[in-house]
Design a protein around this motif. Structure first.
Motif, mmCIF file in Angstrom:
data_model
loop_
_atom_site.group_PDB
_atom_site.id
_atom_site.type_symbol
_atom_site.label_atom_id
_atom_site.label_comp_id
_atom_site.label_asym_id
_atom_site.label_seq_id
_atom_site.Cartn_x
_atom_site.Cartn_y
_atom_site.Cartn_z
ATOM 1 N N GLY A 37 23.016 45.484 -44.911
ATOM 2 C CA GLY A 37 23.071 44.637 -45.902
ATOM 3 C C GLY A 37 23.532 45.222 -47.174
ATOM 4 O O GLY A 37 23.687 44.732 -48.312
ATOM 5 N N VAL A 38 23.986 46.577 -46.904
ATOM 6 C CA VAL A 38 24.402 47.316 -48.239
ATOM 7 C C VAL A 38 25.768 47.951 -48.042
ATOM 8 O O VAL A 38 26.322 48.493 -46.814
ATOM 9 C CB VAL A 38 23.633 48.424 -48.441
ATOM 10 C CG1 VAL A 38 24.323 49.466 -49.290
ATOM 11 C CG2 VAL A 38 22.248 48.457 -48.722
ATOM 12 N N LYS A 39 26.749 47.909 -48.859
ATOM 13 C CA LYS A 39 28.205 48.253 -48.863
ATOM 14 C C LYS A 39 28.330 49.566 -49.601
ATOM 15 O O LYS A 39 27.961 49.525 -50.744
ATOM 16 C CB LYS A 39 29.021 47.266 -49.461
ATOM 17 C CG LYS A 39 30.640 47.706 -49.041
ATOM 18 C CD LYS A 39 31.704 46.537 -49.499
ATOM 19 C CE LYS A 39 33.067 47.011 -48.975
ATOM 20 N NZ LYS A 39 33.923 45.764 -49.431
ATOM 21 N N GLY B 172 29.505 52.842 -40.704
ATOM 22 C CA GLY B 172 28.986 51.905 -41.490
ATOM 23 C C GLY B 172 29.303 52.368 -43.021
ATOM 24 O O GLY B 172 28.933 51.502 -43.963
ATOM 25 N N VAL B 173 30.025 53.308 -43.329
ATOM 26 C CA VAL B 173 30.463 53.700 -44.753
ATOM 27 C C VAL B 173 31.883 53.613 -44.875
ATOM 28 O O VAL B 173 32.955 54.227 -43.839
ATOM 29 C CB VAL B 173 29.874 55.078 -44.957
ATOM 30 C CG1 VAL B 173 30.420 55.380 -46.404
ATOM 31 C CG2 VAL B 173 28.414 54.979 -44.929
ATOM 32 N N ASP C 100 33.894 45.392 -54.384
ATOM 33 C CA ASP C 100 32.503 44.849 -54.567
ATOM 34 C C ASP C 100 31.785 45.815 -53.877
ATOM 35 O O ASP C 100 30.767 45.374 -52.936
ATOM 36 C CB ASP C 100 32.396 43.620 -53.984
ATOM 37 C CG ASP C 100 31.096 42.891 -54.460
ATOM 38 O OD1 ASP C 100 30.333 43.428 -55.227
ATOM 39 O OD2 ASP C 100 30.926 42.005 -53.494
ATOM 40 N N PRO C 101 31.428 47.118 -53.957
ATOM 41 C CA PRO C 101 30.435 48.233 -53.335
ATOM 42 C C PRO C 101 29.186 47.894 -53.833
ATOM 43 O O PRO C 101 29.032 47.471 -55.149
ATOM 44 C CB PRO C 101 30.960 49.150 -53.651
ATOM 45 C CG PRO C 101 31.422 49.594 -54.871
ATOM 46 C CD PRO C 101 32.247 48.059 -55.097
ATOM 47 N N ASP C 102 27.859 48.169 -53.149
ATOM 48 C CA ASP C 102 26.589 48.126 -53.770
ATOM 49 C C ASP C 102 26.515 49.707 -54.467
ATOM 50 O O ASP C 102 25.832 50.161 -55.441
ATOM 51 C CB ASP C 102 25.503 48.013 -52.757
ATOM 52 C CG ASP C 102 25.756 46.690 -52.340
ATOM 53 O OD1 ASP C 102 25.512 45.688 -53.267
ATOM 54 O OD2 ASP C 102 25.987 46.202 -51.127
ATOM 55 N N ILE C 103 27.021 50.610 -53.552
ATOM 56 C CA ILE C 103 26.660 52.119 -53.714
ATOM 57 C C ILE C 103 28.194 52.911 -53.745
ATOM 58 O O ILE C 103 28.949 52.445 -52.847
ATOM 59 C CB ILE C 103 25.956 52.720 -52.634
ATOM 60 C CG1 ILE C 103 24.389 51.991 -52.882
ATOM 61 C CG2 ILE C 103 25.802 54.313 -53.170
ATOM 62 C CD1 ILE C 103 23.465 52.352 -51.837
#
Length: 585
Positions: free
Chosen positions: A355-357, A371-372, A396-399
């Motif tokens: 669930g994390v981009k 996944g990155v 729109d990344p989370d990290i």
């Protein structure tokens, strides 16, 4: 005379000849068909020449109409090197051929050079050849003539950028290399390709991080960097130096004829047992020739974690808590080669969830992580850290992980991102964790933005691990005892409590076959980690910031310094006091 009258005359003549056959008279024979064919061939050839001239004229007119130069390739000397720039299938499909290829210039002829695919073809050839390029209009005749020349190309084995290290190659090395003299004997009489394979195989066997090829007056010195320390391996003759360096350039797609300017490249080592190994190549000119460094970057990093990079105790707990925050900035500090990127990857292993981009911006991308989304900057195309970071935020990344903050523009974008809902991981070059804040302010970062954006700062160094096979207990010197006692006195109460009742012992390594006689095998990190507190924020906002004051505040709030962390690892038998003092000073 018309063709039909000639035909009638030939019939009459034929009758006369047949009448004379019975008398035995001989008459001269006339090849009328041959004469007619000869006239027709001349006429056909003349019409062909007219058509060819019209074809070239049409091509010239077309070139003028679209603003491109025209060239007739009927007698132009097209080299094999030029033909090899474009595969035959592409040449036929696009109606475009390379007719000129030199060190710094490429020329391509096309039926219609204004087509986007042809322009893209020129760009790709230019990039591959590192040369300037231009497009020309050519006729169908010129195209067909050059396409026929492809049949004259000799069949050559394609050159790839990859090297395959077979199990048999490693077996040969591992069976003989107990010291580097054995490796030197092993390369005697071998070809250049075999020597390079053996040198890389030897480096992989002893787990070297870099291979250095240094041109000296007497020859080419080969050295391995093992656990941060350079070790002499062998010296090859002067005559071998240029051949070996040319071989490295060839597989790295670098220019063979450039010897007076730096070049950077890379290739891949195919080694199925341990996964592929990327090799970064750096070449620069020196007094006696060229100096080459190969950085070996294993891609199998699945086992990396905060625990096995050396984080422990309070530092581990702090970092684990801080990386779970939804926003803010976590900075890792230290000199080049201190393991900062590895620590960032260890943190991302924890954060990398469905669930994390996560998007990274690196120079270069050292390790691949599934996944990155990983992006590599390219200054030659003006793709810098600052511009890359702006692009990342539109994804729109989370990290976001930024390989390095080195200028005000990148720092300001990173800080604004941390303040607007993103978690930013990055690195900066300073000598200690406390030095990060004065470094940001010296770049021109506004204190009122830095204070709320910064969550946590990590300082780190790499120290060598004592070889487990030859470890033995030692008595510290008088100087070492004084340093150790002071480190113990300043330890936070939590760490002192952990040492209560524990017998204090220190160790070193004698040197054995496992560690190649060095006494150390592998490396670990020593850390210091501090978080932002109201006191530190007040110091930042006051504008009177010194590294000394920040460090004292961090220690007051319970930070274990890098030196103290190193001593604690020495007590646990992981490293030695001498090694910690060598690295920290």
């Amino acid at each position: 005379m018309p063709f039909q009258n000639i035909s009638n005359l030939m019939k009459d003549k034929k009758g006369e000849d047949e009448g004379n056959l019975g008398t035995g008279a001989r008459t001269p024979s006339v090849s009328v068909g041959a004469s007619r064919d000869s006239v027709a061939e001349k006429f056909s050839k003349k019409m062909t020449d007219v058509n060819i001239k019209e074809m070239e004229t049409d091509a010239m007119r077309f070139a003028a109409s679209i603003g491109y130069p025209h060239i007739d390739l009927e007698k132009f000397p097209v080299s094999h090197e030029a033909l090899r720039q474009i595969p035959r299938e592409d040449a036929e499909r696009l109606g475009a051929v390379c007719f000129f290829a030199m060190q710094d210039e490429i020329r391509i002829g096309a039926l219609d050079p204004s087509v986007e695919e042809v322009k893209q073809l020129l760009f790709e050839v230019q990039e591959r050849a590192h040369a300037s390029g231009s497009l020309y209009v050519i006729s169908e005749k010129s195209l067909k003539r050059v396409l026929r020349l492809y049949d004259t190309l000799p069949v050559v084995k394609p050159i790839t950028k990859d090297i395959e290290i077979k199990a048999s190659d490693l077996d040969r090395v591992s069976a003989t290399v107990d010291d580097f003299r054995a490796l030197a004997n092993l390369v005697n009489g071998k070809s250049v390709s075999e020597i390079l394979t053996l040198l890389i195989g030897g480096a992989l066997k002893v787990e070297a991080s870099d291979i250095h090829f240094e041109s000296e007056e007497e020859g080419l010195a080969i050295r391995y960097r093992l656990d941060g320390i350079l070790h002499d391996v062998m010296k090859l003759p002067v005559a071998m130096a240029s051949k070996l360096i040319s071989r490295i350039k060839l597989i790295s797609s670098l220019k063979l004829n450039i010897v007076d300017a730096p070049q950077d490249g890379r290739f891949t080592i195919k080694k199925a047992a341990l996964g592929n190994i990327d090799v970064r190549v750096s070449i620069m000119p020196s007094v006696y020739g060229e100096s080459v460094v190969l950085r070996l970057l294993p891609q199998n990093k699945s086992g990396i974690s905060l625990e096995n990079v050396g984080l422990r105790g309070e530092a581990y707990d702090i970092l684990l808590r801080e990386i779970q925050r939804p926003n803010g900035m976590i900075i890792t500090t230290g000199p080049t080669g201190s393991g900062k990127t590895t620590t960032m990857y260890a943190a991302m292993q924890i954060l990398n969830k469905p669930g994390v981009k996560i998007i990274t911006l690196e120079d270069p991308v050292e390790y691949k992580m599934e996944g990155v989304i990983q992006s590599q900057i390219d200054r030659s195309k003006d793709y810098t850290f600052a511009k890359g970071l702006r692009s990342i935020l539109r994804q729109d990344p989370d990290i976001a992980m930024v390989g390095e903050i080195r200028d005000l523009e990148t720092a300001e974008i990173a800080i604004q991102s941390a303040l607007t809902g993103h978690l930013i991981l990055s690195t900066i070059h300073t000598n200690s964790a406390a030095g990060a804040i004065p470094r940001f302010l010296s770049m021109g970062v506004k204190p009122f933005l830095l204070a709320p954006a910064l969550d946590c700062v990590i300082g780190q160094r790499l120290v060598r691990r004592i070889c487990k096979e030859c470890r033995y207990e030692v008595e510290p010197s008088a100087e070492q005892k004084l340093r150790v006692e002071k480190a113990f006195a300043d330890l936070p109460e939590k760490e002192k409590a952990r040492l209560q009742g524990k017998e204090i012992k220190f160790f070193e390594g004698k040197g054995c076959k496992v560690c190649n006689g060095i006494g150390y095998k592998g490396r670990t990190s020593i850390y210091e980690v501090f978080v932002m507190t109201p006191e530190v924020e007040q110091v930042i906002l006051s504008g009177q910031v010194s590294e000394y004051d920040i460090n004292n505040l961090a220690i007051k709030n319970g930070m274990v310094t890098m030196f103290q962390d190193g001593i604690l690892k020495a007590i646990d038998g992981i490293t030695s006091v001498a090694e910690v003092m060598r690295v920290i000073g």
